[in-house]
Design a protein around this motif. Structure first.
Motif, PDB file in Angstrom:
ATOM      1  N   PHE A  54       0.827  -1.212   0.000  1.00 30.51           N
ATOM      2  CA  PHE A  54       0.000   0.000   0.000  1.00 30.51           C
ATOM      3  C   PHE A  54       0.860   1.261   0.000  1.00 30.51           C
ATOM      4  O   PHE A  54       0.549   2.242  -0.671  1.00 30.51           O
ATOM      5  N   HIS A  55       1.964   1.232   0.768  1.00 31.91           N
ATOM      6  CA  HIS A  55       2.815   2.418   0.890  1.00 31.91           C
ATOM      7  C   HIS A  55       4.085   2.338   0.042  1.00 31.91           C
ATOM      8  O   HIS A  55       4.960   3.191   0.178  1.00 31.91           O
ATOM      9  N   ASN A  56       4.170   1.301  -0.802  1.00 30.10           N
ATOM     10  CA  ASN A  56       5.346   1.132  -1.672  1.00 30.10           C
ATOM     11  C   ASN A  56       6.640   1.085  -0.850  1.00 30.10           C
ATOM     12  O   ASN A  56       7.619   1.776  -1.145  1.00 30.10           O
ATOM     13  N   LEU A  57       6.621   0.275   0.187  1.00 30.06           N
ATOM     14  CA  LEU A  57       7.792   0.106   1.047  1.00 30.06           C
ATOM     15  C   LEU A  57       8.204  -1.363   1.058  1.00 30.06           C
ATOM     16  O   LEU A  57       7.344  -2.257   1.089  1.00 30.06           O
ATOM     17  N   PRO A  58       9.499  -1.656   1.041  1.00 34.81           N
ATOM     18  CA  PRO A  58       9.946  -3.051   1.122  1.00 34.81           C
ATOM     19  C   PRO A  58       9.497  -3.678   2.436  1.00 34.81           C
ATOM     20  O   PRO A  58       9.637  -3.063   3.503  1.00 34.81           O
ATOM     21  N   VAL A  59       8.957  -4.870   2.368  1.00 34.01           N
ATOM     22  CA  VAL A  59       8.470  -5.523   3.584  1.00 34.01           C
ATOM     23  C   VAL A  59       9.607  -5.775   4.569  1.00 34.01           C
ATOM     24  O   VAL A  59       9.398  -5.775   5.789  1.00 34.01           O
ATOM     25  N   GLU A  60      10.831  -5.933   4.041  1.00 33.38           N
ATOM     26  CA  GLU A  60      11.986  -6.142   4.931  1.00 33.38           C
ATOM     27  C   GLU A  60      12.214  -4.925   5.821  1.00 33.38           C
ATOM     28  O   GLU A  60      12.573  -5.069   6.996  1.00 33.38           O
ATOM     29  N   ASP A  61      12.005  -3.728   5.260  1.00 31.01           N
ATOM     30  CA  ASP A  61      12.166  -2.509   6.062  1.00 31.01           C
ATOM     31  C   ASP A  61      11.113  -2.444   7.165  1.00 31.01           C
ATOM     32  O   ASP A  61      11.398  -2.024   8.295  1.00 31.01           O
ATOM     33  N   LEU A  62       9.891  -2.858   6.838  1.00 33.56           N
ATOM     34  CA  LEU A  62       8.822  -2.833   7.828  1.00 33.56           C
ATOM     35  C   LEU A  62       9.062  -3.866   8.922  1.00 33.56           C
ATOM     36  O   LEU A  62       8.743  -3.624  10.096  1.00 33.56           O
ATOM     37  N   GLU A  63       9.596  -4.999   8.555  1.00 36.69           N
ATOM     38  CA  GLU A  63       9.856  -6.048   9.551  1.00 36.69           C
ATOM     39  C   GLU A  63      10.826  -5.569  10.619  1.00 36.69           C
ATOM     40  O   GLU A  63      10.727  -5.956  11.786  1.00 36.69           O
ATOM     41  N   ARG A  64      11.779  -4.717  10.226  1.00 35.83           N
ATOM     42  CA  ARG A  64      12.800  -4.257  11.171  1.00 35.83           C
ATOM     43  C   ARG A  64      12.241  -3.269  12.204  1.00 35.83           C
ATOM     44  O   ARG A  64      12.809  -3.136  13.289  1.00 35.83           O
ATOM     45  N   CYS A  65      11.170  -2.564  11.870  1.00 36.82           N
ATOM     46  CA  CYS A  65      10.696  -1.530  12.788  1.00 36.82           C
ATOM     47  C   CYS A  65       9.253  -1.736  13.243  1.00 36.82           C
ATOM     48  O   CYS A  65       8.652  -0.842  13.857  1.00 36.82           O
TER      49      CYS A  65
END
Length: 423
Positions: free
Chosen positions: A73-84
C-alpha cells in the motif's frame, strides 16, 4: 481466527519512517477496504497518528500477509517494515490495545488524546467496512476499561508537558478562567501547544505576538484569536491576564518598566506570567512586582517532575486494572464460545421435543388412552435425550478418558433444585 495488533510507533521507528506508513484521511477508506478483502482477514480497523500506525485485525494467518499488504500500500519493502514493526496476538493484542487506550504506550505517559483518536478509528471502521462481533465487542470492552483506569488511577490528571503545565497552573489562578485574556509571545511549537490547550480549556480571547506577523496570523486564524507584531506587546499587556512567552530572542522582551506601565493601566489587576524561554524572555525583576505572578521554565520542570512521579505511580495501578481487563475479556470470549454450544444443544432438544410432541398429539387424535400416550412420550424423550451421551460415555470408559467422565458427572449428575424452573 485470532486477534492481531500490528504497528509501528515512536519507539520503533524515526519520524521519517512513521510519515511513510501513516494513512491520510483520504487514504483510510480505501485502505480499510483493501485490508478487509485480504483472504486471511475477516475484521479490520486502523489507527494512524503522528506517533503510531497500528492495524487491528481478526485473522487466521498471523501477521505476515497483513505486513506484506502494508508494504504494498505504501510502496515500502516488507523487509524494512519487519525491522521496525511489532505484532501482538490474542490476549497480548488485547493487553496492548488497552495500554494504548489509557496512554501507557504513549510518548507522554498517560496523555488523554490517544483515547479519542482510538474512538475515532473505531467509528471510522464501523462506518467504512463494518465491524464484526469480535472487534465490535473488543473496542467496547477497551473503552470501558480505559474509563475505569482514568477514573480510579487519575493517570491523566497531572500535566507532564511544559505547555500543558503552564496552562494548568494558569487555570488555578483565576476563578473564572474562561473569561481571562491570554497574550502568547512567540509562534513556535511550544506556543502552538499552549494556544491549543488554552482553547480546549475554554479561553476565548487569545492574542498571539510574534516577530514574523504572518506566522502569528496563521496560528491565530486556526484558533479564532488575534495576531500582532512584537511592537504591539505594550498595548496588549494592558488587557492580558495571562502572559506566556517562548521565543528564541537572546534579550528579554518584557522588562520591568513595560510591565509596570501595563499594571497601572490595568489598575493593578493581577497578571499571571510564564516564561518558558531559555534565555529568558521576561526580566527577573518583573517577579518583584506585587501584582505579577511570574514562573520560569525551572518552576514548571519541578511541577512536571512531581507530576511525572504521580503518573508513574498511577501507571503501576493501571497495569493491574489492565490485567484484570484482559482476564475479563478472555472470560467473556470463553462464555461467548460456550454460548454457541449451548445454542446448538438447546436447538437439538427443541427438535426432539417437537418430534415427540407431534407423535403424541397424533396418537391422541387417533383415540389412544391419554395415560399411555403420556407415558410413551416421557420414555421417548428420556431415551432420545440420553442416547448420544450414553454412547459417548461408553466410548470414554473404554478409552479410559477420566477427564470426559468427570466432566460428564459435573454436567449430567449435578443436583437440581426442584423448586426452580430448569427452563
Amino acid at each position: 481466527m485470532t486477534l492481531l495488533a500490528l504497528g509501528i510507533n515512536h519507539r520503533t521507528a524515526a519520524v521519517d519512517v512513521r510519515e511513510r506508513v501513516a494513512f491520510t484521511p483520504a487514504q483510510l477508506d480505501a485502505a480499510l477496504g483493501e485490508l478487509k478483502r485480504l483472504p486471511a482477514v475477516s475484521e479490520a480497523a486502523v489507527l494512524s497518528t503522528c506517533n503510531r500506525t497500528e492495524l487491528y485485525c481478526v485473522t487466521n494467518d498471523g501477521a505476515q500477509s497483513v505486513l506484506e499488504w502494508l508494504g504494498r500500500f505504501h510502496n515500502l519493502p516488507v523487509e524494512d517494515l519487519e525491522r521496525c514493526s511489532y505484532q501482538h496476538l490474542g490476549d497480548e493484542a488485547v493487553r496492548h490495545l488497552i495500554r494504548v487506550a489509557v496512554g501507557l504506550d504513549s510518548m507522554v505517559l498517560g496523555e488523554p488524546q490517544i483515547l479519542g483518536q482510538l474512538k475515532d478509528a473505531y467509528q471510522f471502521a464501523r462506518k467504512s467496512v463494518g465491524l464484526g462481533g469480535e472487534l465490535e465487542q473488543l473496542f467496547q470492552h477497551i473503552f470501558q476499561v480505559a474509563k475505569q483506569v482514568r477514573t480510579e488511577t487519575g493517570i491523566g490528571e497531572n500535566p507532564v508537558s511544559v505547555a500543558y503545565a503552564a496552562v494548568s497552573m494558569a487555570s488555578h489562578i483565576f476563578d473564572d478562567f474562561a473569561r481571562a485574556n491570554a497574550l502568547l509571545i512567540g509562534a513556535g511549537e511550544t506556543i502552538e501547544l499552549v494556544a491549543r490547550h488554552l482553547k480546549e480549556a475554554g479561553i476565548a480571547n487569545i492574542c498571539i505576538a510574534n516577530r514574523t506577523l504572518s506566522r502569528a496570523e496563521q496560528l491565530a486564524n486556526e484558533l479564532g484569536g488575534t495576531a500582532i507584531g512584537l511592537e504591539g506587546i505594550p498595548h496588549a499587556l494592558e488587557k492580558a491576564d495571562i502572559v506566556i512567552s517562548s521565543t528564541a530572542s537572546q534579550l528579554p522582551i518584557l522588562g520591568k518598566g513595560m510591565v509596570e506601565r501595563a499594571l497601572k493601566k490595568r489598575r493593578y489587576k493581577p497578571m499571571f506570567m510564564v516564561d518558558i524561554a531559555v534565555p529568558r524572555d521576561v526580566e527577573p525583576q518583573v517577579g518583584e512586582l506585587d501584582d505579577v505572578f511570574l514562573y520560569t521554565v525551572d518552576d514548571l520542570q519541578e511541577v512536571i517532575e512531581e507530576n511525572r512521579r504521580h503518573r508513574e505511580l498511577a501507571a503501576a495501578q493501571a497495569e493491574e486494572l489492565i490485567r484484570q481487563g484482559v482476564n475479563a475479556w478472555l472470560h467473556l470470549k470463553r462464555v461467548r464460545s460456550g454460548g454457541e454450544v449451548i445454542k446448538r444443544y438447546r436447538s437439538h432438544g427443541e427438535q426432539l421435543r417437537a418430534e415427540c410432541e407431534a407423535q403424541a398429539l397424533a396418537e391422541l387424535q387417533q383415540g389412544r388412552d391419554p395415560q399411555e400416550v403420556v407415558a410413551q412420550l416421557a420414555r421417548q424423550l428420556t431415551n432420545r435425550f440420553m442416547h448420544y451421551p450414553t454412547l459417548a460415555l461408553r466410548q470414554a470408559s473404554g478409552d479410559d478418558r477420566q477427564d470426559i467422565l468427570q466432566t460428564a458427572q459435573t454436567l449430567l449428575l449435578a443436583p437440581v433444585d426442584s423448586s426452580q424452573d430448569p427452563s
